[in-house]
Design an enzyme around this catalytic site. Sequence first.
Site, PDB file in Angstrom:
ATOM      1  N   GLY A  10      -2.615  13.394   7.657  1.00  0.00           N
ATOM      2  CA  GLY A  10      -1.623  12.560   8.332  1.00  0.00           C
ATOM      3  C   GLY A  10      -2.265  11.827   9.478  1.00  0.00           C
TER       4      GLY A  10
ATOM      5  CB  CYS B 175      -7.405  15.970   6.869  1.00  0.00           C
ATOM      6  SG  CYS B 175      -8.028  14.853   8.120  1.00  0.00           S
ATOM      7  CE1 TYR B 176      -1.170  16.084  12.714  1.00  0.00           C
ATOM      8  CE2 TYR B 176       0.093  17.202  10.994  1.00  0.00           C
ATOM      9  CZ  TYR B 176      -0.024  16.757  12.307  1.00  0.00           C
ATOM     10  OH  TYR B 176       0.989  16.976  13.199  1.00  0.00           O
TER      11      TYR B 176
ATOM     12  CG  HIS C  54      -9.477  13.607   2.808  1.00  0.00           C
ATOM     13  ND1 HIS C  54      -8.118  13.744   2.900  1.00  0.00           N
ATOM     14  CD2 HIS C  54      -9.901  13.224   4.041  1.00  0.00           C
ATOM     15  CE1 HIS C  54      -7.725  13.452   4.126  1.00  0.00           C
ATOM     16  NE2 HIS C  54      -8.796  13.133   4.841  1.00  0.00           N
TER      17      HIS C  54
ATOM     18  CD  GLU D  47      -7.135  14.433  -0.525  1.00  0.00           C
ATOM     19  OE1 GLU D  47      -7.817  15.480  -0.491  1.00  0.00           O
ATOM     20  OE2 GLU D  47      -6.651  13.913   0.503  1.00  0.00           O
TER      21      GLU D  47
ATOM     22  N   GLY E 210      11.364  -3.896 -21.888  1.00  0.00           N
ATOM     23  CA  GLY E 210      10.179  -4.005 -22.718  1.00  0.00           C
ATOM     24  C   GLY E 210       8.939  -3.552 -21.958  1.00  0.00           C
TER      25      GLY E 210
ATOM     26  CG  ASP F 207       7.833   2.368 -15.604  1.00  0.00           C
ATOM     27  OD1 ASP F 207       6.824   2.899 -16.102  1.00  0.00           O
ATOM     28  OD2 ASP F 207       7.830   1.845 -14.475  1.00  0.00           O
TER      29      ASP F 207
ATOM     30  CE  LYS G 199       3.471   1.650 -15.060  1.00  0.00           C
ATOM     31  NZ  LYS G 199       4.787   1.016 -14.881  1.00  0.00           N
TER      32      LYS G 199
END
Length: 514
Positions: free
Chosen positions: A56, A83-84, A170, A172, A226, A229, A370
């Site tokens: 953060g 981190c934070y 990090h 990630e 179309g 999603d 997504k």
Amino acid sequence: MTEHQKILILDFGGQYTQLIARRVRENHVFSVVVPWTLSAGEIAALHPQGIILSGGPASVHDPDAPRCDPAIYRLGFPVLGICYGMQLTALLLGGRVERALQREYGHVDVQMKGPSALLTGMKDVSSCWMSHTWQVSACPEGFHPIASTGNCPVAAMADENRNIFGVQFHPEVTHTEEGKTLLHNFLYDICHCRGDWSMEAYAETAIRQIRETVGEKGTVLLALSGGVDSSVTAALIYRAIGSRLTCVFVDHGLLRKDESEQVCHVFSHLFPVHFIRSDASARFFADLKGVTDPEEKRHIIGRDFIQVFKEEAEKLGKLDYFAQGTIYPDVIESGQGTSTAVIKSHHNVGGLPRDLGFTELIEPLRMLFKDEVRALGETLGLSRDLVWRQPFPGPGLAIRVIGEVTPEKVRIVRESDAIFREEIARFHLDRAVSQYFTVLTGIQSVGVMGDERTYDYTIALRAVTTDDFMTADWARLPYDLVSVVSTRIVNEVSHVNRVVLDITTKPPASVEWE
Ligand code: XMP
């Protein structure tokens, strides 16, 4: 999807929070981003396998810095602070956090001292991504440092008895070379996750839940655009309730080449829902006549879309539920999932369900990113072509024709776009380039064709690479490709005598020209 094991990610507003959630899911473990304000009781009621505290922007010493309920450390769930999240853990449990002598940003070599279950299988020195001004200078009682750098004596800390860990770097981000291993260790060796998150399992659960919600006789209405999603939503609901799903497809006449036919084919043959195609192109073109302002075009298209959809829905009589292809980033960004409230402006059917009198929504993709929506689409049997489609704006080709939109100009941009797409695919670049299309610029210029003077349109090629579409770089397309595309467009698309390449980044330009 209550039956999957899950990791809770407490969001402190870090730029990588969504990335943490995705990385956990890539490890086949479900993850949910929740606001840091949840109480320990609320967190316990969600039965997580473990908790990750995100990074953060604040300093833990700010008077109004976000601070989670310290009782979460006593719940008995494993905790990983990043981190934070690590600094806050240190502070709340009695350690010390101080300004670092030297701010660390970017690649840093971290000495992994261990031994710790968190670091199993990692090298002694590993390149990690850091971005911090504050750092833990003294671990809380029960913790010991398990990693360090020249500047940062506690680059990671552990209390193996209580299963509480912290990392200053990090794991990630892909720049942290062994970040994947570290997260895998946390999920499997520390949280004892089973790895029960897969798209097959998700599809099964979602189908069962839709059946339970809708019941034996209930009916559902879906606005099918179309796009990926709404198509995946339709396929999933079809699997649950068959033709009790009615899809209304408003064809505004501004889609790409063959797209309208493809949508009709898929949802009348492969997934034979109750399908209504409303060909409203004449109305859209009539209302767009003489309009040149981009915002006004958008406004007219949005308004007409809602009007046509409403008319079709009213003809159908009352259906029980309204379905929408809302996905997880929309949920998080609209502030429903977290403390940060950023609302997107691109919304096609936002207020529609309420206008039509629906109080209950079915949003089966609400928890998916997504990439997961695409994977789910493939699991359900939608074609790769449809599932991996590049993004396409709601107002369609209208915002790729500069100035007034006419059927003739839409034909030009549609045909040239089809050629560009064909050649990108032939060069196997359709996955590497994030978005690519042609634009009919407002420019006409002089040329010669045969022995004749021409005064025709200029087509621009736009191709970008980007992760999130907030910023983008222009794609370095091979000249051979650009050359073929240019030749084909001027030869095959009448009234084009010039092709140019857009080499602008976003910012300052946007991806679309309007
Ligand atoms: P810009 O042009 O804002 O585009 O850099 C970023 C991404 O958003 C898409 N885009 C839209 N999508 N309605 C949409 O649904 C719109 O009005 C719209 N305008 C831009 C664009 O295609 C790109 O992927």
